[in-house]
Design a protein around this motif. Structure first.
Motif, PDB file in Angstrom:
ATOM      1  N   THR B 682      -0.976 -45.930 -41.985  1.00 55.08           N
ATOM      2  CA  THR B 682      -0.135 -46.878 -42.699  1.00 55.08           C
ATOM      3  C   THR B 682       0.194 -48.096 -41.858  1.00 55.08           C
ATOM      4  N   LEU B 683      -0.273 -48.120 -40.628  1.00 56.68           N
ATOM      5  CA  LEU B 683       0.016 -49.278 -39.802  1.00 56.68           C
ATOM      6  C   LEU B 683      -0.825 -50.475 -40.215  1.00 56.68           C
ATOM      7  N   GLN B 684      -2.027 -50.191 -40.709  1.00 54.42           N
ATOM      8  CA  GLN B 684      -2.843 -51.318 -41.126  1.00 54.42           C
ATOM      9  C   GLN B 684      -2.239 -51.880 -42.399  1.00 54.42           C
ATOM     10  N   ASN B 685      -1.944 -53.141 -42.407  1.00 56.68           N
ATOM     11  CA  ASN B 685      -1.311 -53.673 -43.599  1.00 56.68           C
ATOM     12  C   ASN B 685      -2.187 -54.673 -44.321  1.00 56.68           C
ATOM     13  N   HIS B 686      -3.458 -54.663 -44.037  1.00 61.19           N
ATOM     14  CA  HIS B 686      -4.394 -55.383 -44.883  1.00 61.19           C
ATOM     15  C   HIS B 686      -5.442 -54.390 -45.288  1.00 61.19           C
ATOM     16  N   TYR B 713      17.764 -49.852 -52.393  1.00 65.11           N
ATOM     17  CA  TYR B 713      16.503 -50.556 -52.168  1.00 65.11           C
ATOM     18  C   TYR B 713      16.133 -51.376 -53.384  1.00 65.11           C
ATOM     19  N   SER B 714      15.357 -52.383 -53.119  1.00 63.90           N
ATOM     20  CA  SER B 714      14.666 -53.028 -54.236  1.00 63.90           C
ATOM     21  C   SER B 714      13.306 -53.474 -53.721  1.00 63.90           C
ATOM     22  N   TYR B 715      12.342 -53.538 -54.624  1.00 64.63           N
ATOM     23  CA  TYR B 715      10.987 -53.835 -54.192  1.00 64.63           C
ATOM     24  C   TYR B 715      10.328 -54.804 -55.151  1.00 64.63           C
ATOM     25  N   LYS B 716       9.258 -55.378 -54.672  1.00 66.81           N
ATOM     26  CA  LYS B 716       8.541 -56.344 -55.510  1.00 66.81           C
ATOM     27  C   LYS B 716       7.096 -56.372 -55.062  1.00 66.81           C
ATOM     28  N   MET B 717       6.201 -56.368 -56.009  1.00 61.98           N
ATOM     29  CA  MET B 717       4.783 -56.479 -55.688  1.00 61.98           C
ATOM     30  C   MET B 717       4.335 -57.873 -56.091  1.00 61.98           C
ATOM     31  N   GLU B 718       4.114 -58.700 -55.074  1.00 58.01           N
ATOM     32  CA  GLU B 718       3.639 -60.056 -55.358  1.00 58.01           C
ATOM     33  C   GLU B 718       2.273 -59.954 -56.007  1.00 58.01           C
ATOM     34  N   GLY B 719       2.164 -60.596 -57.146  1.00 55.23           N
ATOM     35  CA  GLY B 719       0.912 -60.507 -57.886  1.00 55.23           C
ATOM     36  C   GLY B 719       1.042 -59.602 -59.094  1.00 55.23           C
ATOM     37  N   ALA B 720       2.070 -58.772 -59.108  1.00 54.11           N
ATOM     38  CA  ALA B 720       2.238 -57.879 -60.253  1.00 54.11           C
ATOM     39  C   ALA B 720       3.638 -57.982 -60.853  1.00 54.11           C
ATOM     40  N   TYR B 743      -2.648 -58.415 -53.618  1.00 56.13           N
ATOM     41  CA  TYR B 743      -1.246 -58.101 -53.831  1.00 56.13           C
ATOM     42  C   TYR B 743      -0.527 -57.954 -52.502  1.00 56.13           C
ATOM     43  N   ILE B 744       0.788 -58.217 -52.548  1.00 57.76           N
ATOM     44  CA  ILE B 744       1.625 -57.926 -51.383  1.00 57.76           C
ATOM     45  C   ILE B 744       2.808 -57.102 -51.889  1.00 57.76           C
ATOM     46  N   PHE B 745       2.991 -55.951 -51.266  1.00 54.96           N
ATOM     47  CA  PHE B 745       4.123 -55.112 -51.657  1.00 54.96           C
ATOM     48  C   PHE B 745       5.249 -55.309 -50.663  1.00 54.96           C
ATOM     49  N   LYS B 746       6.418 -55.689 -51.205  1.00 49.61           N
ATOM     50  CA  LYS B 746       7.568 -55.936 -50.334  1.00 49.61           C
ATOM     51  C   LYS B 746       8.704 -55.013 -50.723  1.00 49.61           C
ATOM     52  N   VAL B 747       9.473 -54.713 -49.731  1.00 47.08           N
ATOM     53  CA  VAL B 747      10.628 -53.844 -49.956  1.00 47.08           C
ATOM     54  C   VAL B 747      11.815 -54.441 -49.211  1.00 47.08           C
ATOM     55  N   ARG B 748      12.995 -54.280 -49.788  1.00 49.61           N
ATOM     56  CA  ARG B 748      14.180 -54.718 -49.039  1.00 49.61           C
ATOM     57  C   ARG B 748      15.293 -53.703 -49.285  1.00 49.61           C
ATOM     58  N   ALA B 749      16.215 -53.697 -48.351  1.00 52.22           N
ATOM     59  CA  ALA B 749      17.268 -52.690 -48.420  1.00 52.22           C
ATOM     60  C   ALA B 749      18.588 -53.310 -48.029  1.00 52.22           C
ATOM     61  N   ILE B 760      11.680 -56.095 -45.444  1.00 47.67           N
ATOM     62  CA  ILE B 760      10.716 -55.453 -44.550  1.00 47.67           C
ATOM     63  C   ILE B 760       9.986 -56.515 -43.750  1.00 47.67           C
ATOM     64  N   LYS B 761       9.783 -56.237 -42.461  1.00 47.47           N
ATOM     65  CA  LYS B 761       9.161 -57.252 -41.613  1.00 47.47           C
ATOM     66  C   LYS B 761       7.680 -57.399 -41.918  1.00 47.47           C
ATOM     67  N   GLU B 762       7.016 -56.281 -42.167  1.00 49.87           N
ATOM     68  CA  GLU B 762       5.570 -56.344 -42.387  1.00 49.87           C
ATOM     69  C   GLU B 762       5.253 -55.802 -43.766  1.00 49.87           C
ATOM     70  N   PRO B 763       5.271 -56.687 -44.753  1.00 47.15           N
ATOM     71  CA  PRO B 763       4.904 -56.194 -46.086  1.00 47.15           C
ATOM     72  C   PRO B 763       3.444 -55.768 -46.127  1.00 47.15           C
ATOM     73  N   PHE B 764       3.109 -55.018 -47.137  1.00 50.33           N
ATOM     74  CA  PHE B 764       1.784 -54.431 -47.206  1.00 50.33           C
ATOM     75  C   PHE B 764       0.893 -55.264 -48.120  1.00 50.33           C
ATOM     76  N   GLU B 765      -0.158 -55.788 -47.507  1.00 47.57           N
ATOM     77  CA  GLU B 765      -1.080 -56.592 -48.297  1.00 47.57           C
ATOM     78  C   GLU B 765      -2.307 -55.798 -48.609  1.00 47.57           C
ATOM     79  N   PHE B 766      -2.797 -55.901 -49.792  1.00 42.83           N
ATOM     80  CA  PHE B 766      -4.036 -55.208 -50.093  1.00 42.83           C
ATOM     81  C   PHE B 766      -4.773 -55.923 -51.213  1.00 42.83           C
ATOM     82  N   LYS B 767      -6.016 -55.554 -51.311  1.00 43.37           N
ATOM     83  CA  LYS B 767      -6.883 -56.171 -52.300  1.00 43.37           C
ATOM     84  C   LYS B 767      -7.550 -55.075 -53.090  1.00 43.37           C
TER      85      LYS B 767
END
Lengths: 206, 1013
Positions: B682-686, B713-720, B743-749, B760-767
Motif C-alpha cells: 500500500t505504500l505505492q500510491n500510483h 472521517y470524510s473521503y472523496k475520490m477525485e474523478g468520481a 482517480y485520486i482517493f483522498k481521506v480526511r479526519a 491525508i498527506k499522500e492520497p492514493f492515485e490510480f488509473k
C-alpha cells in the motif's frame, strides 16, 4: 523331354495338372509344390525347363517367386497359371519375368500346346496382354526400341494397334508361332534392359 | 534516653508513614486496553511505535497494531514456515516500515508492515537480540555463547566481541551500548566495561552484602546526568553503580536511603520531575530522586482507570509523550494531563456517600467546598491546602452561598452557619426559625441581585424571602391563598436578567417561575410548551439562564432543555444531539456563552453558537468524569471553571480544555482491497489497474494515541465524487465498477465535533485502464480483422469448391479402388472354387464309364468355364474403369474374334484407322461391350451363321454394327425367350444409346449407337 515343375496350392488343380501332364510322353513332371517358399530352392536345384506357377497363392505370391529365382534359373521359363485372363497380376508377372500364361480353364490339349509353344520360344498369351506388357516396357525405356529388329518393331506396332496374333501372322505372312517367337524376343530384350525399372514402374504404380 | 529514642522512632515512623501515606497517589489515571477492546492477548511483552505513528504491541498470543481506536492483530499462519509461534517477546522498528521481532522460543524474525508479512533475515533463529539507543540511532546486539555480535542496521552481523579472558566458557555474552567507545558487557554474572578500540575489559567492582548476590543481575538503566548505572536483581532489588565513585550501592531497605525497591524490576523509566519509575511485580514504584520519596502506582480493581495490573512488564513513551505500560492483564495508557487541569481529591475525606456537593468562592478568593451532608472545606488558593471548617455545626451540609464577606452554609436544620472570611469567625444565624419551625432542612438559599435573600425548606416550607437590608420577611407557601407549589421545597434556581427567578427540584419536572414585577408564581409544564409537547420529563437537577433570556434546564435523565419564555417554546437536547448522557447534574455558563454540563458520562461543553457539544472524559485527561452533583462555579475574573465530581475538585481555564484538541494526527490509507484481494504494497500510491480491477475498498485510519476522542472521517475520490462524503466514525469506503480513468482517493479526519479537517498527506492515485474492447488499437484491429475475415471467407469458398471437385475425383477414385478390391476379393476365391469344381469334374470323368454321368460332368465343366468367363468380363470392366476408346474397341474386337474363332465362324471387321483420343466411362464401356458380346454370343448360339461382320464407326457417336448371315429371328421368339433385344435396349438405355435391328432369312443386323462424351 520337357522337364516341368508345378507350383499350385489348390490340391484338386495341382493333382489334376500333374495327372494331365504325366500322360504326355514329352513331358516329365519333376516335382509339384503347394508353396512358393518351399518350391524356390528346389527349383533352383532342379533347374527345370518350365515352371507352371500359380499366381494366387497364400504366403509368397507367384510373382515374387518368379522375381526372386529368375536369375538363378537362366534356362527356366516361367508360366503363369491363372484363372482370369483379365487379371492385372498377369501383366505384373510377365513384367517380373514370366514368359507366358495359362488359364486354369484351358482345355488339356490347348494347355499342352501352349507349354510346347513356350518351350519352343513362343509367348503364348492374348495380344491384349502382350500389348500391355510391351506398353510397360516401352514407357520405361523408349529408346530401347532401337535395339529391336525391324520385324520385331513391325510386330510391335501391329500389336499396339490391337491386332491378334493370327491377324499379325496373316498380315506379315508368317506363322503364328513365328509371331509369338518374335514377341518372346521382344520380351527378352526388354526384360534384360528394363526389368528393374519396369518392375519399379509396375510395382510403383501399384 | 529511651524516651528520646522512642520519640525519634515515633517521629521517624510518622515521617515514613507520612511518606507512605502519600503513596496512594490517586493523581495517576489510566486508560486500559484489554482483549475486550481488541488486543489479541492481555499479557503484554513489548511496545514500540513505527515511523508512521502506529503503536505495535507484542503479546503472548499475537502481534497487535493500535492506531488509537482499533487494534489490528497479526498472527503466524497455520503452516507458516517463517513464524512457528505467536508468543512475541520483543518488537522494534529497525528500518522504515519494518519491525524486528523476537519470537519465543524461535528467535528473531522480521515483519513488513506494508505487505503485512513476516520474513526471515540472516540472523533469524538466533535469540537474545538487544536494542539500545545511542547518540546516533539504535544499536543492535545479539547475545551468543562466548561472544556477542554487533549488528548493522540491516540486522546483519557486523562485528563480534569475544568474551572476557577470565570468564569461563559456555555462557552467553550480553552487550549494551554505553558510549561511542565503550560497551557495557555482562558475562555470566559480572559486568564489564569493554573498550571497543582496545578491546579490553574492565570489571565493574561490586560489593555484595552477602554471597550469592548478583547472579541474576540485569542492567536496567544508565543515568547519564548522575553518571550512575542501575542494575536490578530479581531477589535482591536494586543496585546502583556510580561512575564517579566507582562504588556500588545496594538500594534496599535498611540502607537508610529510604528506598525500598524489591521484586522483579522489569524496566526503569526516567520521567519528568526527577522521577524514576520502576516497573515491578507489585505495580510501578515512583521514586523522586530529588526529594528522595517513594510512591507506588498500583492497580485497584474498584477503579477502572487505575493501572491494569500490578505485574508490569514494559513501558514505552510514544512520540506525543504518552506513557504506555504493559502488564500481565492488559495495556495501560497513562492519561496525560494535557488539559492543564488542577485537581484536588486528597484532603477531602470523601467516600461513597459524601461526594462533593457545592463550591463557592469567598471574597477572600479562597474556594469553599461542601460535601454531601458533611463538612465544608476551604481550599486555600495560595497554599493549595485543604482544611475543614472547625465548627460543631460543620456537618450535614446541604449547600453553600456567598453573602458579602460571608460564606453561609445551609443544611443544619433551620439554622444557618455563617463564616466570615475576613475575621475567620463563625456565627450561627437563626432568623429563619420562626418561619421554618418544623422543617428538617433548608434546601435552598441565595442572595438576589437586589439584595433580597431567598430560602426554601422541606415539609411544605415554601419560600421565605428576607428583604434586603431590612429585617423584613415575606413567605410564600402552598395553601396561603395565593400560591400553590407543585413541590413543597425547591433546591435549584436561577435569576434571569429581568430579576425574575426560576426554581426547580429533582422531584418534579415543572419549572417554577417567580415574576419579580407581579410577585406571582407560575408553573411551566414543558409537556405543554411548543417543541416538547406531550413529553414526559424527569426531575430537574439544575437551572441556568443565558443573556438572550432563555432558561436552561438540566434533567435527571431527560437531557438539556432550552426554554424561551417569550413564546413559550422549548428545545430539548439529547444524546442524539451530542450529549454524552441525559443524566445532567449541573449547568454552568462561561464568559463566551458556552454551557458546561456535568453528566454521569463526562463533562460536556455546549458551544451554542456552533450548536455542538464537545465532550471530555478520563481519556482526555479529566481526573474524574462522573458528575452527580451540582458542584459548579465560574470565576469570571480569573476565567476559571470549578467543577466537583464525586471525589475530585477540579479547576481549569475553559480555553485550555477546548484548545487541547487542536492536535494534528496523521491519516493513512491502511488497506486497499481490489476485487476482494488485498493490495500487498500500500505504500505505492500510483497504481495502474486493469479494466476489470475496478472494485475498490479502502480502509483508512488516523493515528491518535493521545486523546481517545472520537475521530470522524470524510473521503472523496477525485474523478468520481463531486464533493467530500461524510463518513462519521466509519473507516472504510468502497467503490464498485469504476469506469476507466484516472482517480485520486483522498481521506480526511478530524475530532468529532471539530471544524478543522486534517487531510491525508499522500492520497492514493490510480488509473483504471480502458478495457481492450474500447481502445483505439482494438478498433484498428477489428477493422483489420474484418477485412482479413472477408478475404478469408472468399478464399475459403473458392478452396471449398476446389476441394469439392477434388473430393469428387477422390471419391470416384475411391470407388474405383473399392471396386478393384471387391473384384479382387471376389474373383480369386470364386475363381479358385470354380477351378476346383472343374478339375474335380475332369478327373472324375476319367474314372467313370457311364456316358450319362460323363455328359453331366461335361455340363459341370462347361458351366464352370462359363462362370469364369463372366467373371473375367466383370474383372475387365471393374479393373480398368474409365478407359480410352481405343482400348475398348480393340478389346471388343479381339473378344469377338476369339469367340467366333473358337466357334468356327468367320470374322471380318472394319474399324477406323485412327481412333480419336477419348476417354469413355466405364459405364459406356461395360454396357457397350456386354451388349456386343451378347449379340455375338446370340449369333453363335442361334443364328447358325458362318460369317459375322463387325463394323465400327466413330463420329459424334459410336456406331457398332454386328451383322451375320444366319437364319434370322422373329421378334416374338426373342422377346418370349426373355433375352436378347430387351437386354440390348436396357443396356443402351443406361448409356443413352439406342439399338436397331433388322432380321430376315438372309441374316440379322443389329446396330448399336452410343453418343460419345
Amino acid at each position: 523331354m520337357i522337364s516341368i515343375v508345378i507350383v499350385e496350392d489348390l490340391e484338386e488343380i495341382r493333382s489334376g495338372l500333374v495327372q494331365l501332364l504325366k500322360q504326355q510322353e514329352d513331358f516329365l513332371v519333376l516335382s509339384a509344390f503347394h508353396d512358393g517358399v518351399d518350391a524356390m530352392p528346389e527349383i533352383i536345384e532342379l533347374q527345370p525347363d518350365i515352371v507352371i506357377m500359380d499366381i494366387n497363392m497364400p504366403g509368397m505370391s507367384g510373382i515374387d517367386c518368379i522375381r526372386q529365382i529368375k536369375d538363378h534359373c537362366q534356362g527356366t521359363q516361367f508360366m503363369i497359371f491363372t484363372i482370369y485372363e483379365n487379371d492385372e497380376k498377369i501383366v505384373d508377372a510377365l513384367a517380373a519375368g514370366a514368359s507366358g500364361y495359362l488359364l486354369k480353364k484351358t482345355s488339356p490339349d490347348k494347355m499342352v500346346e501352349a507349354i510346347k509353344e513356350l518351350h519352343q520360344g513362343g509367348s503364348p498369351m492374348s495380344s491384349q496382354i502382350a500389348r500391355k506388357v510391351i506398353g510397360y516396357f516401352k514407357e520405361a525405356k523408349p529408346e530401347d526400341n532401337n535395339q529391336l529388329t525391324k520385324k520385331e518393331n513391325e510386330i510391335l506396332l501391329l500389336l499396339s494397334k490391337g491386332f491378334l496374333y493370327k491377324e499379325i501372322a496373316g498380315k506379315l505372312s508368317i506363322t503364328m508361332g513365328t509371331v509369338t517367337q518374335h514377341i518372346h524376343h521382344i520380351y527378352e530384350k526388354l526384360h534384360v534392359a528394363n526389368r528393374t525399372e519396369a518392375i519399379n514402374k509396375v510395382f510403383g504404380r501399384k | 534516653m529511651r524516651n528520646i529514642i522512642s520519640v525519634i522512632t515515633f517521629l521517624f515512623l510518622l515521617f515514613a508513614n507520612g511518606w507512605y501515606s502519600n503513596a496512594q497517589n490517586a493523581n495517576y489515571s489510566f486508560t486500559n486496553y484489554t482483549t475486550v477492546q481488541g488486543l489479541p492477548n492481555n499479557n503484554i511483552a513489548s511496545i514500540c511505535q513505527d515511523s508512521r505513528g502506529f503503536l505495535w504491541i507484542a503479546t503472548l498470543e499475537g502481534l497487535s497494531r493500535f492506531d488509537g481506536k482499533n487494534f489490528k492483530n497479526f498472527y503466524a499462519g497455520k503452516n507458516d514456515s517463517v513464524v512457528s509461534s505467536n508468543t512475541f517477546g520483543m518488537v522494534h522498528e529497525y528500518k522504515k516500515g519494518h519491525l524486528v521481532l523476537d519470537i519465543v522460543p524461535v528467535g528473531v524474525i522480521c515483519f513488513n508492515t506494508n505487505t503485512e508479512t513476516f520474513y526471515k533475515t540472516t540472523i533469524s533463529g538466533r535469540r537474545d537480540i538487544r536494542i539500545t539507543k545511542s547518540s546516533h540511532g539504535d544499536i543492535y546486539f545479539l547475545a551468543a555463547c562466548n561472544k556477542a555480535y554487533i549488528l548493522n542496521n540491516k540486522l546483519e552481523i557486523k562485528d563480534s566481541i569475544a568474551k572476557p579472558p577470565n570468564e569461563p566458557m559456555g555462557y552467553n555474552l550480553y552487550a549494551y551500548y554505553f558510549s561511542d567507545s565503550s560497551l557495557l558487557i555482562k558475562s555470566r554474572s559480572t559486568f564489564y566495561f569493554y573498550n571497543t578500540k582496545t578491546k579490553n575489559y574492565a570489571e565493574i567492582p561490586v560489593d555484595f552484602d552477602s554471597p550469592g548476590q548478583g547472579s541474576n543481575w540485569t542492567f536496567r538503566y544508565l543515568d547519564p546526568v548522575g553518571q550512575q548505572l542501575y542494575f536490578a536483581d530479581y531477589y535482591n532489588g536494586l543496585y546502583r553503580y556510580s561512575l564517579k565513585t566507582h562504588k556500588t550501592e545496594h538500594l534496599n531497605r535498611g540502607d537508610g536511603s529510604g528506598l525500598c525497591v524489591k521484586s522483579n524490576i522489569m524496566q526503569i523509566v526516567p520521567r519528568e520531575n526527577n522521577e524514576l519509575w520502576f516497573l515491578t511485580n507489585h505495580g510501578i514504584d515512583v521514586w523522586n530522586t530529588r526529594t528522595n520519596t517513594m510512591s507506588v502506582i498500583q492497580s485497584n480493581t474498584s477503579k477502572s482507570n487505575s493501572l491494569a495490573y500490578n505485574i508490569t512488564t514494559c513501558a514505552f513513551t510514544d512520540k506525543s509523550n504518552g506513557i504506555w505500560i504493559g502488564t500481565y492483564k492488559g495495556l495501560s495508557k497513562l492519561n496525560a494531563n494535557t488539559l492543564k487541569i488542577k485537581s484536588w481529591s486528597d484532603g477531602f475525606s470523601t467516600n461513597q456517600d459524601n461526594s462533593l456537593m457545592s463550591v463557592v468562592e469567598g471574597s477572600d478568593e479562597n474556594i469553599y467546598v461542601s460535601l454531601y451532608f458533611s463538612k465544608v472545606y476551604q481550599l486555600n488558593s495560595t497554599t493549595n491546602k485543604i482544611t475543614a471548617w472547625q465548627h460543631p455545626l460543620n456537618n450535614s451540609t446541604w449547600n453553600l452561598f456567598a453573602r458579602g464577606d460571608e460564606i453561609i452554609k445551609i443544611g443544619s436544620g433551620n439554622s444557618l452557619l455563617s463564616y466570615n472570611t475576613k475575621t475567620n469567625k463563625f456565627t450561627v444565624l437563626d432568623y429563619l426559625k420562626p418561619y421554618y419551625p418544623d422543617i428538617d432542612i433548608i434546601t435552598l438559599g441565595f442572595v438576589h441581585s437586589n439584595g433580597d435573600e431567598w430560602y426554601s425548606a422541606n415539609k411544605g416550607g415554601g419560600f421565605v424571602r428576607k428583604l434586603a437590608n431590612r429585617n423584613c420577611f415575606k413567605t410564600y407557601k402552598t395553601g396561603d391563598g395565593v400560591n400553590r407549589f407543585a413541590s413543597s421545597y425547591y433546591c435549584y434556581y436561577t435569576e434571569d436578567d429581568h430579576g425574575d427567578l426560576w426554581f426547580g427540584v429533582n422531584k418534579s419536572s415543572l419549572l417554577l417561575h417567580w415574576n419579580s414585577k407581579t410577585d406571582r408564581f407560575e408553573e411551566i409544564n414543558f409537556s405543554r410548551t411548543k417543541g416538547t409537547e406531550n413529553r414526559l420529563l424527569p426531575g430537574i437537577n439544575d437551572i441556568t439562564h443565558d443573556t438572550a433570556g432563555n432558561i436552561w434546564v438540566a434533567f435527571d435523565g431527560g437531557g438539556l432543555l432550552k426554554y424561551t419564555p417569550g413564546n413559550n417554546s422549548s428545545v430539548l437536547y439529547s444524546v442524539t444531539d451530542g450529549l454524552p448522557a441525559t443524566h445532567i447534574s449541573f449547568l454552568q455558563f462561561d464568559k463566551k456563552n458556552r454551557l458546561w454540563l456535568g453528566t454521569i458520562n463526562g463533562l460536556s461543553c455546549f458551544i451554542i453558537n456552533e450548536n455542538r457539544f464537545e465532550n471530555f472524559k478520563n481519556e482526555n485527561g479529566l481526573p474524574d468524569d462522573y458528575f452527580d452533583s451540582y458542584c459548579r462555579y465560574f470565576d469570571a475574573k480569573k476565567n476559571l471553571l470549578w467543577f466537583g465530581s464525586s471525589t475530585t475538585l477540579m479547576s481549569f481555564n475553559p480555553e485550555d480544555l477546548l484548545n487541547s484538541n487542536k492536535q494534528k494526527f496523521p491519516v493513512y490509507i491502511d488497506e486497499i482491497i481490489i476485487n476482494g484481494k488485498r493490495l500487498s504494497d500500500t505504500l505505492q500510491n500510483h497504481l495502474a489497474l486493469k479494466a476489470d480491477e475496478n472494485n475498490l475498498l479502502f480502509h483508512f485510519t488516523a493515528i491518535d494515541l493521545t486523546n481517545g476522542k472520537e475521530i470522524e472521517y470524510s473521503y472523496k475520490m477525485e474523478g468520481a465524487d463531486k464533493s467530500w462524503i461524510y463518513n462519521s466514525t466509519n473507516q472504510s469506503a468502497s467503490y464498485a465498477n469504476i469506469k476507466p480513468g484516472t482517480y485520486i482517493f483522498k481521506v480526511r479526519a478530524r475530532y468529532k465535533g471539530e471544524n478543522h479537517w486534517i487531510e491525508i498527506k499522500e492520497p492514493f492515485e490510480f488509473k483504471i485502464a480502458t478495457p481492450w474492447s474500447r481502445s483505439w488499437w482494438f478498433f484498428l484491429l477489428m477493422v483489420g480483422l474484418s477485412g482479413f475475415l472477408g478475404w478469408f471467407i472468399i478464399r475459403t469458398y473458392y478452396l471449398r469448391r476446389l476441394e469439392k471437385q477434388a473430393a469428387i475425383i477422390e471419391k470416384q477414385q475411391a470407388i474405383s479402388e473399392e471396386r478393384s478390391r471387391i473384384a479382387a476379393d471376389m474373383h480369386d476365391d470364386m475363381g479358385a472354387g470354380l477351378s476346383r469344381i472343374r478339375y474335380l469334374s475332369a478327373s472324375m470323368k476319367n474314372e467313370i464309364q457311364d456316358e450319362k454321368l460323363k455328359h453331366n460332368l461335361d455340363t459341370l465343366i462347361s458351366s464352370s468355364d462359363n462362370l469364369v468367363d463372366k467373371m473375367n468380363d466383370i474383372i475387365w470392366t471393374l479393373n480398368t474403369g474409365d478407359e480410352s476408346l481405343e482400348e475398348v474397341i480393340y478389346y471388343i474386337r479381339s473378344q469377338c474374334s476369339e469367340m467366333l474363332d473358337n466357334a468356327g465362324v468367320g470374322f471380318e471387321y472394319v474399324i477406323p484407322e485412327t481412333i480419336p483420343d477419348l476417354i469413355i466411362s466405364s459405364e459406356i464401356k461395360r454396357n457397350l461391350y456386354l451388349a456386343i458380346k451378347e449379340a455375338t454370343h446370340n449369333v453363335i448360339k442361334h443364328a447358325h451363321a458362318t460369317q459375322v461382320n463387325l463394323l465400327i464407326q466413330i463420329g459424334q457417336q459410336i456406331t457398332i454394327r454386328v451383322s451375320d448371315n444366319g437364319k434370322g429371328f422373329n421378334t416374338e421368339e426373342l422377346t418370349s425367350k426373355g433375352n436378347g433385344l430387351v437386354n440390348y435396349q436396357k443396356r443402351m438405355a443406361v448409356i443413352k444409346g439406342k439399338v436397331q435391328y433388322h432380321s430376315d432369312k438372309a441374316g440379322t443386323e443389329i446396330c448399336f449407337e452410343v453418343p460419345l462424351p
